[in-house]
Design a protein around this motif. Sequence first.
Motif, PDB file in Angstrom:
ATOM      1  N   SER A 158       0.819  -1.193   0.000  1.00 40.77           N
ATOM      2  CA  SER A 158       0.000   0.000   0.000  1.00 40.77           C
ATOM      3  C   SER A 158       0.855   1.245   0.000  1.00 40.77           C
ATOM      4  O   SER A 158       1.885   1.318   0.658  1.00 40.77           O
ATOM      5  CB  SER A 158      -0.890   0.010   1.258  1.00 40.77           C
ATOM      6  OG  SER A 158      -1.529   1.251   1.391  1.00 40.77           O
ATOM      7  N   ASN A 194      -3.880   5.422  -1.171  1.00 43.65           N
ATOM      8  CA  ASN A 194      -4.159   4.330  -2.094  1.00 43.65           C
ATOM      9  C   ASN A 194      -5.651   4.254  -2.446  1.00 43.65           C
ATOM     10  O   ASN A 194      -6.333   3.275  -2.153  1.00 43.65           O
ATOM     11  CB  ASN A 194      -3.693   3.010  -1.468  1.00 43.65           C
ATOM     12  CG  ASN A 194      -3.648   1.888  -2.486  1.00 43.65           C
ATOM     13  OD1 ASN A 194      -3.489   2.132  -3.676  1.00 43.65           O
ATOM     14  ND2 ASN A 194      -3.801   0.664  -2.010  1.00 43.65           N
ATOM     15  N   ILE A 195      -6.155   5.325  -3.082  1.00 39.24           N
ATOM     16  CA  ILE A 195      -7.563   5.358  -3.464  1.00 39.24           C
ATOM     17  C   ILE A 195      -7.751   6.331  -4.614  1.00 39.24           C
ATOM     18  O   ILE A 195      -7.013   7.327  -4.723  1.00 39.24           O
ATOM     19  CB  ILE A 195      -8.449   5.771  -2.265  1.00 39.24           C
ATOM     20  CG1 ILE A 195      -9.935   5.592  -2.598  1.00 39.24           C
ATOM     21  CG2 ILE A 195      -8.159   7.198  -1.821  1.00 39.24           C
ATOM     22  CD1 ILE A 195     -10.856   5.765  -1.415  1.00 39.24           C
ATOM     23  N   THR A 196      -8.703   6.042  -5.469  1.00 39.53           N
ATOM     24  CA  THR A 196      -9.029   6.929  -6.579  1.00 39.53           C
ATOM     25  C   THR A 196     -10.518   7.215  -6.565  1.00 39.53           C
ATOM     26  O   THR A 196     -11.323   6.406  -6.080  1.00 39.53           O
ATOM     27  CB  THR A 196      -8.647   6.315  -7.939  1.00 39.53           C
ATOM     28  OG1 THR A 196      -9.276   5.031  -8.062  1.00 39.53           O
ATOM     29  CG2 THR A 196      -7.128   6.143  -8.043  1.00 39.53           C
ATOM     30  N   TYR A 232     -15.113  10.631  -4.310  1.00 36.51           N
ATOM     31  CA  TYR A 232     -14.314   9.727  -3.484  1.00 36.51           C
ATOM     32  C   TYR A 232     -15.188   9.081  -2.414  1.00 36.51           C
ATOM     33  O   TYR A 232     -16.053   9.735  -1.817  1.00 36.51           O
ATOM     34  CB  TYR A 232     -13.177  10.496  -2.805  1.00 36.51           C
ATOM     35  CG  TYR A 232     -12.146  11.037  -3.758  1.00 36.51           C
ATOM     36  CD1 TYR A 232     -11.057  10.269  -4.156  1.00 36.51           C
ATOM     37  CD2 TYR A 232     -12.272  12.323  -4.270  1.00 36.51           C
ATOM     38  CE1 TYR A 232     -10.106  10.766  -5.032  1.00 36.51           C
ATOM     39  CE2 TYR A 232     -11.322  12.837  -5.145  1.00 36.51           C
ATOM     40  CZ  TYR A 232     -10.247  12.050  -5.529  1.00 36.51           C
ATOM     41  OH  TYR A 232      -9.312  12.560  -6.402  1.00 36.51           O
ATOM     42  N   HIS A 233     -14.938   7.798  -2.181  1.00 34.71           N
ATOM     43  CA  HIS A 233     -15.668   7.052  -1.168  1.00 34.71           C
ATOM     44  C   HIS A 233     -15.135   7.444   0.208  1.00 34.71           C
ATOM     45  O   HIS A 233     -13.991   7.138   0.554  1.00 34.71           O
ATOM     46  CB  HIS A 233     -15.500   5.549  -1.406  1.00 34.71           C
ATOM     47  CG  HIS A 233     -16.340   4.693  -0.523  1.00 34.71           C
ATOM     48  ND1 HIS A 233     -15.830   3.636   0.204  1.00 34.71           N
ATOM     49  CD2 HIS A 233     -17.669   4.747  -0.231  1.00 34.71           C
ATOM     50  CE1 HIS A 233     -16.794   3.062   0.886  1.00 34.71           C
ATOM     51  NE2 HIS A 233     -17.921   3.720   0.643  1.00 34.71           N
ATOM     52  N   SER A 273     -13.586   4.834   2.647  1.00 36.06           N
ATOM     53  CA  SER A 273     -12.286   4.367   2.162  1.00 36.06           C
ATOM     54  C   SER A 273     -11.207   5.420   2.410  1.00 36.06           C
ATOM     55  O   SER A 273     -10.070   5.087   2.751  1.00 36.06           O
ATOM     56  CB  SER A 273     -12.368   4.045   0.664  1.00 36.06           C
ATOM     57  OG  SER A 273     -13.266   2.980   0.426  1.00 36.06           O
ATOM     58  N   LEU A 274     -11.561   6.679   2.233  1.00 34.85           N
ATOM     59  CA  LEU A 274     -10.617   7.751   2.524  1.00 34.85           C
ATOM     60  C   LEU A 274     -10.243   7.762   4.003  1.00 34.85           C
ATOM     61  O   LEU A 274      -9.075   7.937   4.364  1.00 34.85           O
ATOM     62  CB  LEU A 274     -11.218   9.106   2.129  1.00 34.85           C
ATOM     63  CG  LEU A 274     -11.238   9.453   0.641  1.00 34.85           C
ATOM     64  CD1 LEU A 274     -12.076  10.696   0.404  1.00 34.85           C
ATOM     65  CD2 LEU A 274      -9.819   9.659   0.112  1.00 34.85           C
ATOM     66  N   GLU A 276      -7.809   4.847   4.598  1.00 34.25           N
ATOM     67  CA  GLU A 276      -6.467   5.065   4.059  1.00 34.25           C
ATOM     68  C   GLU A 276      -5.721   6.166   4.812  1.00 34.25           C
ATOM     69  O   GLU A 276      -4.531   6.035   5.096  1.00 34.25           O
ATOM     70  CB  GLU A 276      -6.558   5.413   2.573  1.00 34.25           C
ATOM     71  CG  GLU A 276      -6.953   4.251   1.685  1.00 34.25           C
ATOM     72  CD  GLU A 276      -5.936   3.120   1.733  1.00 34.25           C
ATOM     73  OE1 GLU A 276      -4.728   3.399   1.716  1.00 34.25           O
ATOM     74  OE2 GLU A 276      -6.364   1.954   1.787  1.00 34.25           O
TER      75      GLU A 276
END
Length: 210
Positions: free
Chosen positions: A2, A58-60, A67-68, A71-72, A75
């Motif tokens: 990650s 590690n998120i797009t 953006y979710h 998940s943000l 991370e």
Amino acid sequence: MSKTNKSFIHVPKPTLERLKRYYTYFLQLEAEYISSEELAEKFNIKPEQVRKDFTYVNITGKPKVGYHVPSLIKELGLLFGKEVLENIIIIGAGNLGSALAKYSGFEKLGVKVVAIFDNDPKKIGSFVGELAVLPLSAIERVVKRFKVKIGVICVPEESAQEAANLLVGVGIKAIWNFAPVPIDVPETVIVENQDISSGILTIKHILDKK
């Protein structure tokens, strides 16, 4: 691996400061998704800057969705070590130290206050929330027992260096300094100065310009 692995990633300080503000905001946000445009408006920056900042996690985002947020949070929590609970101690059981000791938001950030200390006989033995105020002589025992790495200084200017010396002497690796004076510590010790006086003067200066 990650990108949020702390041994791998190096985040520029301005980006890190913005990511910290995003993270605090996300913890209070009820929405499931947020766009770079919405964040840019919230923090008065450009959407391109938001997207660039998120290249360090590690998120797009999803086109037309954003953006979710959960998940943000996950991370950024990894980036800031939220998954690792760090015990901290506070020197100074005055108004500021007591307020910090009772602050309920620390554990959301992966931090727990395990002890508060003072050298005033009138304060020693009294309670700040659920914590008894301990004498300075008990610091080494507490640091070893709870494997404490972070110390907070909430003492008057004239006592700040003595408090810093005490923390360094018992093996503290990082100091959050609320005293209105710089402290001298070895280069291996991290220091974050929180100058309240400077902060309010900056705010007043900005207000005067408007």
